[in-house]
Design an enzyme around this catalytic site. Structure first.
Site, PDB file in Angstrom:
ATOM      1  N   CYS A   1      -0.969  -9.407 -16.574  1.00 25.84           N
ATOM      2  CA  CYS A   1      -0.106  -9.699 -15.418  1.00 25.84           C
ATOM      3  C   CYS A   1      -0.743  -9.113 -14.166  1.00 25.84           C
ATOM      4  O   CYS A   1      -1.430  -8.092 -14.223  1.00 25.84           O
ATOM      5  CB  CYS A   1       1.280  -9.091 -15.645  1.00 25.84           C
ATOM      6  SG  CYS A   1       2.524  -9.597 -14.424  1.00 25.84           S
TER       7      CYS A   1
ATOM      8  N   GLU B   1       1.865 -11.411 -26.927  1.00 27.66           N
ATOM      9  CA  GLU B   1       2.994 -11.073 -27.786  1.00 27.66           C
ATOM     10  C   GLU B   1       4.174 -12.005 -27.514  1.00 27.66           C
ATOM     11  O   GLU B   1       4.446 -12.367 -26.369  1.00 27.66           O
ATOM     12  CB  GLU B   1       3.399  -9.617 -27.584  1.00 27.66           C
ATOM     13  CG  GLU B   1       2.324  -8.650 -28.070  1.00 27.66           C
ATOM     14  CD  GLU B   1       2.739  -7.197 -28.008  1.00 27.66           C
ATOM     15  OE1 GLU B   1       2.307  -6.434 -28.902  1.00 27.66           O
ATOM     16  OE2 GLU B   1       3.476  -6.804 -27.092  1.00 27.66           O
TER      17      GLU B   1
ATOM     18  N   CYS C   1      12.542  -5.401 -23.810  1.00 23.62           N
ATOM     19  CA  CYS C   1      12.223  -5.850 -22.456  1.00 23.62           C
ATOM     20  C   CYS C   1      11.315  -4.845 -21.754  1.00 23.62           C
ATOM     21  O   CYS C   1      11.610  -3.655 -21.696  1.00 23.62           O
ATOM     22  CB  CYS C   1      13.523  -6.041 -21.678  1.00 23.62           C
ATOM     23  SG  CYS C   1      13.291  -6.670 -20.014  1.00 23.62           S
TER      24      CYS C   1
ATOM     25  N   CYS D   1       7.097  -1.440 -15.988  1.00 20.92           N
ATOM     26  CA  CYS D   1       6.835  -2.446 -17.015  1.00 20.92           C
ATOM     27  C   CYS D   1       5.503  -2.166 -17.719  1.00 20.92           C
ATOM     28  O   CYS D   1       4.468  -1.998 -17.059  1.00 20.92           O
ATOM     29  CB  CYS D   1       6.814  -3.835 -16.390  1.00 20.92           C
ATOM     30  SG  CYS D   1       6.491  -5.170 -17.559  1.00 20.92           S
TER      31      CYS D   1
ATOM     32  N   CYS E   1       4.352  -4.111 -11.848  1.00 19.37           N
ATOM     33  CA  CYS E   1       5.654  -3.463 -11.696  1.00 19.37           C
ATOM     34  C   CYS E   1       5.586  -2.114 -12.413  1.00 19.37           C
ATOM     35  O   CYS E   1       5.158  -2.036 -13.565  1.00 19.37           O
ATOM     36  CB  CYS E   1       6.763  -4.334 -12.285  1.00 19.37           C
ATOM     37  SG  CYS E   1       6.942  -5.930 -11.450  1.00 19.37           S
TER      38      CYS E   1
ATOM     39  N   CYS F   1      11.421 -15.197 -26.860  1.00 19.91           N
ATOM     40  CA  CYS F   1      10.877 -14.716 -25.586  1.00 19.91           C
ATOM     41  C   CYS F   1       9.387 -15.038 -25.548  1.00 19.91           C
ATOM     42  O   CYS F   1       8.602 -14.502 -26.329  1.00 19.91           O
ATOM     43  CB  CYS F   1      11.113 -13.213 -25.456  1.00 19.91           C
ATOM     44  SG  CYS F   1      10.501 -12.501 -23.915  1.00 19.91           S
TER      45      CYS F   1
END
Length: 398
Positions: free
Chosen positions: A136, A116, A374, A143, A140, A129
Site C-alpha cells: 500500500c 492475504e 482489520c 495499519c 496509515c 475481505c
C-alpha cells in the site's frame, strides 16, 4: 492454530505458460475465443457457456465443461487456463475466521507476489475481505499493511481469483463440500458478502477493481447483490463519484478522525484530500439514501481519537448524511505504538453516536490470533530492485 497448508487496463491471471480466462470481461472473452479460431458468430453462445462453467459451477479445468465439444475444450486447454492462485498458507482462527496467503506471478515485481485474503463466517452470512494491491502507498500509521511498500496492483483476474479460491476451499459450488469442516453460515450462500478492505487502496487500482466487482455482481455468474459488496477507501476523492456511477456498490470511508490535523497524522492521504472535500464527495455519492447509507469506519485508539468530545464532533460532521458508523477496536500488530481504547470508553463513545440517531455498532474483533483482523494484513512481498531482479533471472537461467 498453525498453518493448515504451508490504474491500467485489466489483465488476466497468468501462469508461466498460459493466460487465464478468470477475470476477463465478456468482450475480452470474445477476443480470446476468436484468437483460437472460434467463429465470431459462435462467440456469444460460447461466452455464456464459459461464464456458467467458470462462475456458477466453479470448474477448474476445461475438461469438465461438457456442454462444449471435446475439440473446443482441447483448444481452450492448449491456450488458456481457468487456474486459481497458489495457496501458500491457510490459517484458521479459534473463532472460525480463515486467512489465506495467496501467491501470484511477479508481473514485473521481480519475484512472485503474495496477498492475504480473509473469510469471516457469521450467522446468516459469510464475508470475504479481498485485497486490491500488494502492499500500500498510504502509510496509515495505525495499519499494519501500511508498513509494507506498494509492490504492484492486482489484476481483475487476481481479485476475482481470491473469490474463486475461497469458494473452492469452502465448498461454495454445486457438488463441493467445505474442506476440513470449515466454519460456515448455517443457511444461505457461504460467500454472501464481499468487502474491498484487505491490502491496498482500491481506488488507486480502480479499473481492475471495477472489472472484478462487476464480475462478482453479474447475475449470470457469481451473482452477488451490489448491496452486499462494499468498497472501502481512505478518501481518494476524485474517484468516489466514479465508484458510485460505474460499480453501484456500497461505499465505506476509512475516517478515524474528526479534525484535519489528527487525520493528517493517522491517514496521510488527508493532506491531499482534507475532510471538507471528502465529506462533500460522500454527501453527493450516487445512489446515497437511507437504504444505501455510507459506512464510516472509525478505529478506536486509546487517548488519540476516543474522547466523548470527538464523538460529538463526529455526529456534527456527518449531520444530515445517511450514514452508519462502525467503531473498530484497534487490532494490535508487532511494532505498533498504538493501544486499543478501553472497552468502557468505546461503549460510551458509541452511546453518544447512537443517541444522535446513527447506528454505531462496535465491530467484534475477529481473527486476531492469526493477524487476520482489520488493519493487520500484510505479506512479505517486496519489489526487487533492477539489479536484484537481473541477478535472480540470471540464477534461474542457470
Amino acid at each position: 492454530m498453525p498453518d493448515l497448508t504451508t490504474l491500467s487496463r485489466p489483465e488476466p491471471i497468468a501462469t508461466a505458460e498460459k493466460p487465464a480466462l478468470v477475470g476477463l470481461s465478456r468482450e475480452e472473452l470474445a477476443e480470446a475465443l476468436v484468437a483460437i479460431g472460434v467463429p465470431a458468430a459462435q462467440t456469444r453462445m460460447r461466452i455464456a457457456q464459459l461464464w456458467h462453467w467458470i462462475y456458477v459451477r466453479g470448474a477448474t479445468d476445461f475438461g469438465a465443461m461438457t456442454s462444449m465439444s471435446k475439440a473446443l475444450r482441447a483448444d481452450l486447454d492448449r491456450h488458456y487456463t481457468v487456474g486459481r492462485p497458489e495457496i501458500v498458507s491457510e490459517q484458521v482462527s479459534e473463532d472460525g475466521t480463515r486467512k489465506w496467503l495467496f501467491r501470484f506471478p511477479s508481473r514485473g515485481a521481480g519475484r512472485p507476489v503474495e496477498v492475504e485474503t480473509v473469510y469471516i463466517p457469521e450467522e446468516g452470512r459469510g464475508t470475504l475481505c479481498l485485497s486490491s494491491q500488494v502492499g500500500c502507498t498510504l502509510a496509515c500509521t495505525f495499519c499494519h499493511t501500511g508498513t509494507q511498500k506498494l509492490v504492484r496492483n492486482l489484476t481483475a483476474g487476481e481479485i476475482v481469483g481470491q473469490v474463486m479460491m475461497a469458494r473452492d476451499r469452502l465448498g461454495d459450488y454445486p457438488g463441493l463440500t467445505a474442506t476440513d469442516g470449515a466454519a460456515v453460515p448455517e443457511t444461505g450462500r457461504l460467500v454472501s458478502n464481499i468487502v474491498m478492505m484487505g491490502m491496498g487502496e482500491p481506488l488507486y487500482n480502480f479499473d481492475n477493481v471495477k472489472q472484478a466487482l462487476l464480475i462478482a455482481s453479474d447475475g449470470e455468474g457469481i451473482g452477488l447483490s451490489r448491496r452486499r459488496i462494499t468498497l472501502s477507501t481512505s478518501g481518494v476523492v476524485p474517484m468516489i463519484p466514479r465508484t458510485g456511477e460505474e460499480t453501484g456498490v456500497m461505499l465505506a470511508i476509512s475516517l478515524h478522525a474528526v479534525r484535519d490535523d489528527l487525520r493528517d497524522e493517522l491517514v496521510p492521504l488527508n493532506r491531499k484530500y482534507p475532510l471538507a472535500q471528502l465529506l462533500e464527495a460522500c454527501r453527493t455519492y450516487p445512489g446515497i439514501s437511507n437504504a444505501r447509507r455510507i459506512t464510516f469506519e472509525y478505529v478506536m485508539l486509546k487517548g488519540v481519537n476516543d474522547s466523548l468530545a470527538e464523538a460529538r464532533d463526529l455526529v456534527r460532521l456527518l449531520k444530515g448524511m445517511p450514514a452508519k458508523i462502525n467503531l473498530i477496536p484497534f487490532n494490535p500488530w508487532p511494532g505498533t505504538a498504538y493501544e486499543c481504547s478501553d472497552w468502557d470508553q468505546i461503549e460510551r463513545f458509541a452511546d453518544v453516536v447512537n443517541r444522535a440517531g446513527y447506528a454505531s455498532p462496535i465491530r467484534t474483533p475477529r481473527g486476531r490470533d492469526i493477524l487476520a483482523a482489520c488493519g493487520q494484513l500484510k505479506s512479505e512481498s517486496e519489489r526487487l530492485k533492477i539489479r536484484e531482479r537481473m541477478a535472480l533471472e540470471a540464477m534461474i537461467a542457470g
